[in-house]
Design a protein around this motif. Structure first.
Motif, PDB file in Angstrom:
ATOM      1  N   ALA A 134      34.064  32.325  23.002  1.00  0.00           N
ATOM      2  CA  ALA A 134      33.736  32.229  21.706  1.00  0.00           C
ATOM      3  C   ALA A 134      34.213  33.295  20.614  1.00  0.00           C
ATOM      4  O   ALA A 134      34.610  33.034  19.476  1.00  0.00           O
ATOM      5  CB  ALA A 134      32.266  31.759  21.483  1.00  0.00           C
ATOM      6  N   THR A 135      33.776  34.520  21.119  1.00  0.00           N
ATOM      7  CA  THR A 135      33.981  35.318  20.084  1.00  0.00           C
ATOM      8  C   THR A 135      35.774  35.833  19.888  1.00  0.00           C
ATOM      9  O   THR A 135      36.164  36.100  18.865  1.00  0.00           O
ATOM     10  CB  THR A 135      33.474  36.926  20.536  1.00  0.00           C
ATOM     11  N   ASP A 136      36.470  35.345  21.028  1.00  0.00           N
ATOM     12  CA  ASP A 136      37.895  35.561  20.873  1.00  0.00           C
ATOM     13  C   ASP A 136      38.244  34.587  19.965  1.00  0.00           C
ATOM     14  O   ASP A 136      39.264  34.966  18.955  1.00  0.00           O
ATOM     15  CB  ASP A 136      38.548  35.239  22.041  1.00  0.00           C
ATOM     16  N   ASN A 137      37.740  33.519  19.514  1.00  0.00           N
ATOM     17  CA  ASN A 137      38.261  32.356  18.289  1.00  0.00           C
ATOM     18  C   ASN A 137      38.030  32.747  17.203  1.00  0.00           C
ATOM     19  O   ASN A 137      38.338  32.200  16.221  1.00  0.00           O
ATOM     20  CB  ASN A 137      37.625  31.097  19.044  1.00  0.00           C
ATOM     21  N   LEU A 138      36.892  33.809  17.301  1.00  0.00           N
ATOM     22  CA  LEU A 138      36.356  34.332  15.797  1.00  0.00           C
ATOM     23  C   LEU A 138      36.872  35.751  15.515  1.00  0.00           C
ATOM     24  O   LEU A 138      36.053  36.271  14.973  1.00  0.00           O
ATOM     25  CB  LEU A 138      34.920  34.091  15.796  1.00  0.00           C
ATOM     26  N   THR A 180      29.210  26.955  18.744  1.00  0.00           N
ATOM     27  CA  THR A 180      29.655  25.801  17.940  1.00  0.00           C
ATOM     28  C   THR A 180      30.553  26.383  16.872  1.00  0.00           C
ATOM     29  O   THR A 180      31.430  25.564  16.440  1.00  0.00           O
ATOM     30  CB  THR A 180      28.504  25.278  17.195  1.00  0.00           C
ATOM     31  N   MET A 181      30.409  27.564  16.329  1.00  0.00           N
ATOM     32  CA  MET A 181      31.163  28.313  15.266  1.00  0.00           C
ATOM     33  C   MET A 181      32.633  28.287  15.862  1.00  0.00           C
ATOM     34  O   MET A 181      33.674  28.249  15.063  1.00  0.00           O
ATOM     35  CB  MET A 181      30.920  29.512  15.061  1.00  0.00           C
ATOM     36  N   MET A 238      21.951  39.077   6.949  1.00  0.00           N
ATOM     37  CA  MET A 238      22.437  38.970   8.222  1.00  0.00           C
ATOM     38  C   MET A 238      21.832  37.802   9.019  1.00  0.00           C
ATOM     39  O   MET A 238      20.568  37.916   9.129  1.00  0.00           O
ATOM     40  CB  MET A 238      22.858  40.117   8.898  1.00  0.00           C
ATOM     41  N   LEU A 239      22.829  36.929   9.367  1.00  0.00           N
ATOM     42  CA  LEU A 239      22.133  35.864  10.370  1.00  0.00           C
ATOM     43  C   LEU A 239      21.794  36.454  11.808  1.00  0.00           C
ATOM     44  O   LEU A 239      22.545  37.023  12.325  1.00  0.00           O
ATOM     45  CB  LEU A 239      23.101  34.526  10.315  1.00  0.00           C
ATOM     46  N   LEU A 240      20.728  35.759  12.001  1.00  0.00           N
ATOM     47  CA  LEU A 240      20.425  36.223  13.622  1.00  0.00           C
ATOM     48  C   LEU A 240      20.346  34.961  14.316  1.00  0.00           C
ATOM     49  O   LEU A 240      19.660  33.811  13.785  1.00  0.00           O
ATOM     50  CB  LEU A 240      18.950  36.760  13.537  1.00  0.00           C
ATOM     51  N   ALA A 241      20.825  34.724  15.480  1.00  0.00           N
ATOM     52  CA  ALA A 241      20.987  33.469  16.037  1.00  0.00           C
ATOM     53  C   ALA A 241      21.260  33.595  17.824  1.00  0.00           C
ATOM     54  O   ALA A 241      21.547  34.852  17.994  1.00  0.00           O
ATOM     55  CB  ALA A 241      22.174  32.606  15.485  1.00  0.00           C
ATOM     56  N   GLY A 242      21.107  32.541  18.439  1.00  0.00           N
ATOM     57  CA  GLY A 242      21.480  32.694  19.884  1.00  0.00           C
ATOM     58  C   GLY A 242      22.902  32.357  19.931  1.00  0.00           C
ATOM     59  O   GLY A 242      23.541  32.012  19.104  1.00  0.00           O
ATOM     60  N   SER A 243      23.355  32.394  21.326  1.00  0.00           N
ATOM     61  CA  SER A 243      24.787  32.432  21.545  1.00  0.00           C
ATOM     62  C   SER A 243      25.241  31.080  21.508  1.00  0.00           C
ATOM     63  O   SER A 243      26.501  30.822  21.365  1.00  0.00           O
ATOM     64  CB  SER A 243      24.994  33.020  22.985  1.00  0.00           C
ATOM     65  N   ASP A 244      24.473  30.069  21.456  1.00  0.00           N
ATOM     66  CA  ASP A 244      24.898  28.724  21.339  1.00  0.00           C
ATOM     67  C   ASP A 244      25.275  28.585  20.009  1.00  0.00           C
ATOM     68  O   ASP A 244      26.418  27.622  19.879  1.00  0.00           O
ATOM     69  CB  ASP A 244      23.579  27.590  21.771  1.00  0.00           C
ATOM     70  N   LEU A 245      24.971  29.192  18.991  1.00  0.00           N
ATOM     71  CA  LEU A 245      25.450  28.931  17.738  1.00  0.00           C
ATOM     72  C   LEU A 245      27.160  29.484  17.594  1.00  0.00           C
ATOM     73  O   LEU A 245      27.797  28.830  16.868  1.00  0.00           O
ATOM     74  CB  LEU A 245      24.641  29.928  16.606  1.00  0.00           C
ATOM     75  N   ILE A 246      27.026  30.549  18.038  1.00  0.00           N
ATOM     76  CA  ILE A 246      28.523  31.038  17.946  1.00  0.00           C
ATOM     77  C   ILE A 246      29.494  30.281  18.826  1.00  0.00           C
ATOM     78  O   ILE A 246      30.455  30.381  18.500  1.00  0.00           O
ATOM     79  CB  ILE A 246      28.635  32.433  18.674  1.00  0.00           C
TER      80      ILE A 246
END
Length: 281
Positions: free
Chosen positions: A199-203, A165-166, A155-163
């Motif tokens: 961001a999460t709404d778009n994903l 961009t996604m 599983m990928l661990l990342a900061g909210s800046d990544l989500i």
């Protein structure tokens, strides 16, 4: 729930010269047979690695223990290749060395994987495939105390800046997003001043594989700020592990690395967008 390795197609990878997969801290036996084993992977420049990079793993560990049916069996930092050409990116030899010092001297479970660092640029989806292959195919996954075999979910661990961009149209290919968020999943650490709701709404199609972790003690230390401090001759002690501070001082690193201009930051974002859209070879 997605299972690691269920959609794995790649059977082998081209490795850098003299490469071997580090797994000395990978726990091979599950403590709780009812839980799903996972490995956390953080991809990034780590130029240099900071306490926030390391703290992300601890926040994720607390969240996993309190809110999920996962069991963490290992954690990896995967420094990006020099071919990424990001402003302020020190060569991979130094970045891997600093990450290794930080992990070995401050943690009992984190490891550094240099596969990504010492070759051409690799997309995040391919990096996760590499970990899946090394852990589940080469090492054979893990087992329960009764000897039952289990595949490990990467599983990928990342900061909210990544989500963020996604969630932007056209930045990441749909195929890569489906591969990363659909097959593997991600833990996202909230960062100061970064909203994640939109961001999460778009994903939303992958929402069951996206785990948002609040940062209860705000920390905005960044590699960019650390490099600026070093350029100005300011102390960075207690922002980075002491072993990393000593390494930087002993090797005279970042003395010529000034702050990124707004123009450079714009180019950096364009480069990240272009890199994420590369197709699988």
């Amino acid at each position: 729930m997605s299972t690691a390795g269920s959609a794995r197609k790649t059977t082998s990878f081209n490795n850098p010269p003299n490469y071997s997969f580090v797994h000395h801290r990978l726990r091979r036996t599950l403590r709780d047979a009812k839980k799903q084993p996972i490995v956390l992977v953080a991809c990034g420049s780590f130029s240099p690695v900071t306490y926030l990079h390391l703290r992300m793993f601890e926040m994720a560990k607390d969240f996993v223990r309190q809110n999920t049916d996962f069991e963490i069996v290992g954690g990896y930092l995967s420094p990006v290749s020099d071919m990424y050409k990001k402003p302020g990116l020190l060569n991979a030899h130094h970045r891997v060395a600093m990450c290794t010092l930080a992990a070995e001297q401050t943690s009992s479970w984190l490891m550094i994987d240099s596969w990504e660092a010492f070759q051409n640029y690799q997309r995040t989806a391919v990096v996760l495939d590499h970990f899946d292959y090394e852990i589940n195919t080469v090492l054979g996954g893990v087992q329960t105390e009764d000897g039952e075999h289990r595949n490990v979910r990467v599983m990928l661990l990342a900061g909210s800046d990544l989500i963020s961009t996604m969630s932007e149209p056209g930045v990441w290919s749909t195929g890569d997003l489906d591969h990363i968020l659909g097959q593997y999943g991600t833990f996202i650490i909230e960062r100061a001043g970064s909203g994640m709701d939109q961001a999460t709404d778009n994903l939303a199609r992958w929402k069951n594989n996206i785990y948002l972790i609040p940062q209860l003690i705000q920390n905005d230390v960044s590699s960019t700020k650390v490099r600026l401090f070093l350029k100005r001759g300011l102390s960075v002690r207690y922002l980075l592990p002491m072993a990393v501070v000593d390494y930087i001082e002993e090797n005279g690193l970042y003395l010529d690395d000034g702050p990124s201009s707004e123009k450079e930051k714009g180019k950096e974002k364009e480069q990240e967008a272009g890199s994420s859209k590369k197709t699988v070879s």
